[in-house]
Write a protein that holds these residues in place. Structure first.
Motif, short mmCIF file in Angstrom:
data_model
loop_
_atom_site.label_atom_id
_atom_site.label_comp_id
_atom_site.label_asym_id
_atom_site.label_seq_id
_atom_site.Cartn_x
_atom_site.Cartn_y
_atom_site.Cartn_z
N ARG A 72 0.86 -1.18 0.00
CA ARG A 72 0.00 0.00 0.00
C ARG A 72 0.89 1.22 0.00
NH1 ARG A 72 -3.79 0.34 4.78
NH2 ARG A 72 -4.04 2.37 3.81
N HIS A 73 0.66 2.11 -0.92
CA HIS A 73 1.52 3.28 -1.04
C HIS A 73 1.48 4.16 0.21
CE1 HIS A 73 3.92 6.23 -3.02
NE2 HIS A 73 3.01 7.16 -2.84
N ASP A 74 0.34 4.20 0.88
CA ASP A 74 0.21 5.10 2.04
C ASP A 74 0.15 4.33 3.35
OD1 ASP A 74 -3.38 5.74 1.91
OD2 ASP A 74 -2.23 3.91 1.69
N ALA A 75 0.82 3.21 3.44
CA ALA A 75 0.74 2.38 4.64
C ALA A 75 1.35 3.06 5.85
CB ALA A 75 1.41 1.03 4.40
N ALA A 76 2.40 3.81 5.67
CA ALA A 76 3.05 4.52 6.77
C ALA A 76 3.24 5.97 6.33
CB ALA A 76 4.39 3.88 7.09
N PRO A 77 3.24 6.90 7.29
CA PRO A 77 3.36 8.31 6.92
C PRO A 77 4.56 8.61 6.04
CG PRO A 77 2.87 8.10 9.25
CD PRO A 77 3.10 6.71 8.72
N LEU A 78 5.71 8.01 6.34
CA LEU A 78 6.89 8.31 5.56
C LEU A 78 6.86 7.62 4.21
CD1 LEU A 78 9.53 8.19 8.35
CD2 LEU A 78 8.57 10.18 7.22
N ASN A 79 6.32 6.43 4.16
CA ASN A 79 6.29 5.72 2.90
C ASN A 79 5.38 6.40 1.89
OD1 ASN A 79 8.14 3.82 3.63
ND2 ASN A 79 6.61 2.44 4.48
N ARG A 80 4.41 7.16 2.34
CA ARG A 80 3.56 7.83 1.36
C ARG A 80 4.34 8.93 0.65
NH1 ARG A 80 -0.01 10.79 5.58
NH2 ARG A 80 1.05 12.75 5.62
N PHE A 81 5.48 9.33 1.21
CA PHE A 81 6.34 10.31 0.55
C PHE A 81 7.51 9.63 -0.16
CE2 PHE A 81 4.49 12.97 3.94
CZ PHE A 81 3.87 13.89 3.12
N ASP A 82 7.46 8.31 -0.26
CA ASP A 82 8.50 7.53 -0.94
C ASP A 82 9.87 7.68 -0.32
OD1 ASP A 82 6.99 6.13 -2.74
OD2 ASP A 82 7.00 7.75 -4.20
N PHE A 83 9.96 7.77 0.99
CA PHE A 83 11.25 7.70 1.64
C PHE A 83 11.64 6.24 1.66
CE2 PHE A 83 9.84 11.51 4.24
CZ PHE A 83 10.61 12.39 3.52
N HIS A 84 12.62 5.88 0.91
CA HIS A 84 12.98 4.47 0.90
C HIS A 84 14.47 4.22 0.71
CE1 HIS A 84 12.08 5.62 -3.24
NE2 HIS A 84 13.06 4.82 -3.56
N SER A 85 15.26 5.23 0.47
CA SER A 85 16.69 4.99 0.31
C SER A 85 17.45 5.68 1.44
CB SER A 85 17.17 5.50 -1.05
OG SER A 85 16.91 6.87 -1.19
N TRP A 86 17.80 4.90 2.43
CA TRP A 86 18.51 5.41 3.60
C TRP A 86 19.93 4.89 3.59
CZ3 TRP A 86 15.62 9.01 5.36
CH2 TRP A 86 14.24 8.89 5.35
N ARG A 87 20.84 5.69 4.09
CA ARG A 87 22.23 5.25 4.20
C ARG A 87 22.34 4.18 5.28
NH1 ARG A 87 25.26 10.74 5.24
NH2 ARG A 87 23.37 11.05 6.43
N ILE A 88 23.27 3.25 5.08
CA ILE A 88 23.56 2.21 6.05
C ILE A 88 24.98 2.45 6.56
CG2 ILE A 88 23.85 -0.28 6.42
CD1 ILE A 88 20.96 0.47 5.79
N PHE A 89 25.15 2.34 7.88
CA PHE A 89 26.46 2.54 8.50
C PHE A 89 26.89 1.25 9.19
CE2 PHE A 89 24.15 6.52 8.47
CZ PHE A 89 25.08 7.43 7.97
N LEU A 90 28.18 1.06 9.29
CA LEU A 90 28.73 -0.11 9.96
C LEU A 90 29.65 0.35 11.06
CD1 LEU A 90 29.19 -3.21 10.06
CD2 LEU A 90 31.07 -2.85 8.44
N THR A 91 29.44 -0.14 12.27
CA THR A 91 30.35 0.08 13.39
C THR A 91 30.87 -1.30 13.79
OG1 THR A 91 28.51 -0.01 14.98
CG2 THR A 91 29.16 2.18 14.17
N PRO A 92 31.85 -1.38 14.68
CA PRO A 92 32.45 -2.68 15.00
C PRO A 92 31.45 -3.77 15.42
CG PRO A 92 33.83 -0.95 15.85
CD PRO A 92 32.59 -0.27 15.32
N HIS A 93 30.31 -3.41 16.01
CA HIS A 93 29.39 -4.42 16.52
C HIS A 93 27.98 -4.33 15.97
CE1 HIS A 93 32.60 -4.11 19.58
NE2 HIS A 93 32.52 -5.42 19.50
N SER A 94 27.73 -3.44 15.01
CA SER A 94 26.35 -3.28 14.56
C SER A 94 26.27 -2.63 13.18
CB SER A 94 25.58 -2.42 15.57
OG SER A 94 24.22 -2.41 15.27
N HIS A 95 25.13 -2.84 12.55
CA HIS A 95 24.73 -2.09 11.36
C HIS A 95 23.71 -1.06 11.83
CE1 HIS A 95 26.22 -5.60 9.08
NE2 HIS A 95 26.38 -4.72 8.12
N TRP A 96 23.68 0.08 11.15
CA TRP A 96 22.75 1.16 11.48
C TRP A 96 22.14 1.67 10.19
CZ3 TRP A 96 22.34 2.06 16.67
CH2 TRP A 96 23.40 1.63 17.47
N ARG A 97 20.88 2.04 10.25
CA ARG A 97 20.21 2.64 9.11
C ARG A 97 19.83 4.06 9.47
NH1 ARG A 97 14.96 0.30 8.54
NH2 ARG A 97 14.34 1.98 9.89
#
Length: 156
Positions: A27-52
């Motif tokens: 559904r295009h409007d399932a979540a407030p942010l998804n209705r604005f097509d926010f879908h490409s977020w940077r991913i970060f790596l630290t020694p013990h975790s991934h972060w978005r």
């Protein structure tokens, strides 16, 4: 959390499942942010975790005292009976324009409050804040429909 604060202004261990609703329910409007097509977020790596990189989170986050002091006016102006965490993080992370935020308010009363909030705190002149969330989430909320994905929370 400490590793996250080395690279971001705000850190949450909660991976909010609403970020995946668009794809889960198609559904295009399932979540407030998804209705604005926010879908490409940077991913970060630290020694013990991934972060978005995240656009917002609930009031479940960590930040340095310096950051909270700098953003004090925004948090105070967005905290009436209940904090407007979604709009606060949208402003802090500069994900949307002022007019977009105004349009997200569900009714005229909320639009007036939103406009007042934006005009009163001048948060848009500050630097863009970075909010990151742990992948997979290392915490969750107790509401079953919003559990952080990829963890069997019944075993925790």
């Amino acid at each position: 959390m400490i590793e996250g604060l080395e690279i971001a202004d705000y850190v949450t261990l909660y991976d909010h499942s609403d970020q995946y609703l668009k794809y889960k329910f198609k559904r295009h409007d399932a979540a407030p942010l998804n209705r604005f097509d926010f879908h490409s977020w940077r991913i970060f790596l630290t020694p013990h975790s991934h972060w978005r990189e995240a656009p917002s989170t609930t009031m479940t986050f960590a930040a340095r005292v310096k950051t909270l002091k700098e953003d004090y006016n925004l948090w105070m102006s967005n905290s009436d009976k209940s904090p407007w965490d979604f709009l606060s993080f949208i402003r802090l992370t500069k994900q949307r324009s002022i007019s977009d935020i105004f349009k997200m308010a569900p009714n005229l009363r909320m639009r007036k409050i939103t406009l007042a909030m934006v005009l009163n705190n001048f948060a848009w002149f500050r630097k863009k804040r970075l909010l990151i969330s742990a992948l997979p989430g290392k915490s969750t909320h107790s509401e079953r429909s919003w559990l952080s994905p990829l963890t069997d929370w019944t075993k925790v």
